[in-house]
Scaffold this active site. Structure first.
Site, PDB file in Angstrom:
ATOM      1  N   ARG A  30     -12.434  -4.756  -6.849  1.00  0.00           N
ATOM      2  CA  ARG A  30     -12.138  -5.395  -5.571  1.00  0.00           C
ATOM      3  C   ARG A  30     -13.437  -5.622  -4.799  1.00  0.00           C
ATOM      4  NH1 ARG A  30      -8.377  -2.545  -1.024  1.00  0.00           N
ATOM      5  NH2 ARG A  30     -10.125  -1.098  -1.036  1.00  0.00           N
ATOM      6  N   ASP A  68       2.173  -5.022   8.759  1.00  0.00           N
ATOM      7  CA  ASP A  68       0.982  -4.185   8.663  1.00  0.00           C
ATOM      8  C   ASP A  68      -0.214  -5.120   8.496  1.00  0.00           C
ATOM      9  OD1 ASP A  68      -1.140  -2.543   7.922  1.00  0.00           O
ATOM     10  OD2 ASP A  68       0.170  -1.095   6.933  1.00  0.00           O
ATOM     11  N   PHE A 119       0.864  -1.190   0.000  1.00  0.00           N
ATOM     12  CA  PHE A 119       0.000   0.000   0.000  1.00  0.00           C
ATOM     13  C   PHE A 119       0.897   1.235   0.000  1.00  0.00           C
ATOM     14  CE2 PHE A 119      -2.849   3.134   1.854  1.00  0.00           C
ATOM     15  CZ  PHE A 119      -4.080   2.815   1.304  1.00  0.00           C
ATOM     16  N   TYR A 127     -10.762   0.796  10.993  1.00  0.00           N
ATOM     17  CA  TYR A 127     -11.960   1.209  10.237  1.00  0.00           C
ATOM     18  C   TYR A 127     -12.291   0.272   9.082  1.00  0.00           C
ATOM     19  CZ  TYR A 127      -8.361   3.607   7.392  1.00  0.00           C
ATOM     20  OH  TYR A 127      -7.257   3.908   6.639  1.00  0.00           O
ATOM     21  N   LYS A 128     -11.457  -0.737   8.848  1.00  0.00           N
ATOM     22  CA  LYS A 128     -11.749  -1.702   7.790  1.00  0.00           C
ATOM     23  C   LYS A 128     -12.569  -2.857   8.406  1.00  0.00           C
ATOM     24  CE  LYS A 128      -7.880  -0.039   5.112  1.00  0.00           C
ATOM     25  NZ  LYS A 128      -6.442  -0.132   4.825  1.00  0.00           N
TER      26      LYS A 128
END
Ligand SMILES: *Cc1c(COP(=O)(O)O)cnc(C)c1O
Length: 423
Positions: A384, A210, A138, A235-236
């Site tokens: 996705r 991560d 990312f 928050y995911k």
């Protein structure tokens, strides 16, 4: 690959009827007419979050004012939430805090890891200068690592590899830290955390993980893997709310040596002594920096509470069943369209998403969103779809594929679709 599936919608409904997680869907606010396959980017709202927000804003802030730092436990919230999150990642109480953003926590973990290496009595270890990671990581992870390396100077740099097979060469005698994202945000590829941590340690490097696309999505065992540091999002898959503070894990064995340059007063041994000069506290509090967004932080708890009603093993079993079903139905029902699976078929290498390329991926995704199937688009040409077992049903998967098939068959997408600022 083309497969022919004999499954029917009735089969999917039957699976839902047998689903042990079925009741948890009612714990989330899901708007009617929407199939939400983007919980890997922003988790759905736990219903309890509304009442909790009301309580924090109306009572704790509105009525109790500054007393709430003590009376409502605001000051301890990063640690209390960290203790509640710890079991989900294979950490122990006193090793996790919920605070700051993933980007900032990664900066702290990297800075601490580089410092531990530089302070080694062994001159060859102290001379190690590279942070090894993947080019497909990312972007913020790479940007933060490069920013830190440039700031440090003295030969520090980031080394990017293009394939997992190249890691063994890249983690060489100059590698200080191997920094990897456990599940890739685009492809859903899941690394072998224990194996790669072992590789790093065998070569004298530290391993920083991560967990942004792993926490709440796949079972994790940070201690079992002997990882050195970890960070991740709330928050995911953890459903903490938009921009909710992230987490950082510092195992007890590294806490005494954990030092980073963001030495704010929340990591001071006596923050309210207002003393001259920084003196770090003991323990996981060292990973804190300054005052947290309490309203947002408080809501993270509503997401974590739901996980306490099930297990990561149950979540994983359903996640694999959902992604297997989605892949099977897309490849069968949408055969003949130029779709390419980029997510591993092998369960051990798959996170909780399924990504397909399509030459008009962005336009097709816009059409899907227009029909109520919310996934997202990532460059290059990747559609996705995230699967969140707490609230996604097997019938959702069926219906999403039926809509995708209809859009593709009828070419009901606009290839001139304008890109939004956030995709
Ligand atoms: C989502 C994500 C982030 C987000 O970082 P923020 O600081 O919250 O913006 C970072 N790293 C990875 C791998 C991610 O998937």
């Amino acid at each position: 690959m083309t497969t022919t599936s004999t499954l029917t919608r009735a089969d999917c409904l039957a699976r839902d009827a047998r689903d042990p997680l079925r009741a948890l869907r009612a714990r989330f606010e899901l708007p009617p007419g929407i199939i939400y396959l983007d919980g890997n980017s922003l988790g759905a709202r736990p219903k309890a979050a509304l009442a909790r927000a009301q309580e924090v804003v109306a009572q704790e802030w509105g009525q109790d004012l500054i007393k709430s730092w003590n009376s409502a436990g605001w000051f301890d919230l990063p640690k209390r939430l960290g203790d509640r999150l710890a079991p989900l990642v294979g950490a122990q109480a006193g090793e996790v805090v919920v605070t700051d953003s993933t980007s900032l926590n990664l900066f702290k973990a990297l800075a601490a890891a580089l410092q531990i290496q530089a302070a080694s009595p062994d001159p060859q270890t102290a001379a190690r200068r590279t942070i090894v990671t993947e080019r497909s990581n990312f972007p913020t992870d790479i940007y933060m690592a490069e920013g830190l390396a440039q700031w440090l100077g003295r030969g520090y740099r980031v080394r990017l590899v293009d394939a997992v097979e190249e890691l063994a060469d890249a983690v060489d005698a100059n590698c200080a830290v191997l920094m990897l994202t456990h599940v890739n945000y685009r492809t859903g590829y899941q690394h072998d955390m224990a194996g790669l941590t072992r590789l790093a340690h065998a070569r004298g490097a530290l391993a920083v993980w991560d967990l942004a696309h792993s926490a709440g999505a796949v079972p994790l065992d940070l201690h079992g893997a002997e990882a050195d540091f970890a960070v991740g999002c709330t928050y995911k898959y953890l459903n903490g709310g938009p921009g909710a503070p992230a987490f950082i894990w510092v195992p007890r064995r590294h806490q005494a040596a954990f030092a980073h340059p963001l030495t704010g007063w929340w990591s001071h041994a006596q923050p309210f002594a207002m003393a001259h000069g920084f003196a770090a506290c003991e323990g996981i509090g060292r990973a804190l920096c300054g005052t947290q967004p309490v309203v947002s932080l408080a809501l993270v708890e509503c997401g974590l509470e739901v996980f306490e009603e099930t297990s990561m093993d149950a979540i994983r079993a359903k996640s694999l069943a959902l992604t297997d079903l989605f892949i099977e139905l897309v490849e069968s029902h949408c055969a003949g369209h130029p779709l390419g699976l980029v997510t591993p078929r092998e369960h051990a290498r798959r996170g909780s998403q399924a990504s397909f390329t399509h030459p008009h991926g962005y336009a097709v995704m816009q059409a899907l969103i227009g029909r109520g199937v919310i996934g997202d688009y990532r460059e290059p040409a990747i559609m996705r779809f995230g699967f969140t077992p707490l609230y996604t049903s097997f019938a959702d998967v069926w219906d999403a594929v039926a809509i995708l098939k209809d859009i593709l068959d009828s070419q009901a997408y606009d290839i001139r679709a304008e890109r939004s600022a956030v995709t």
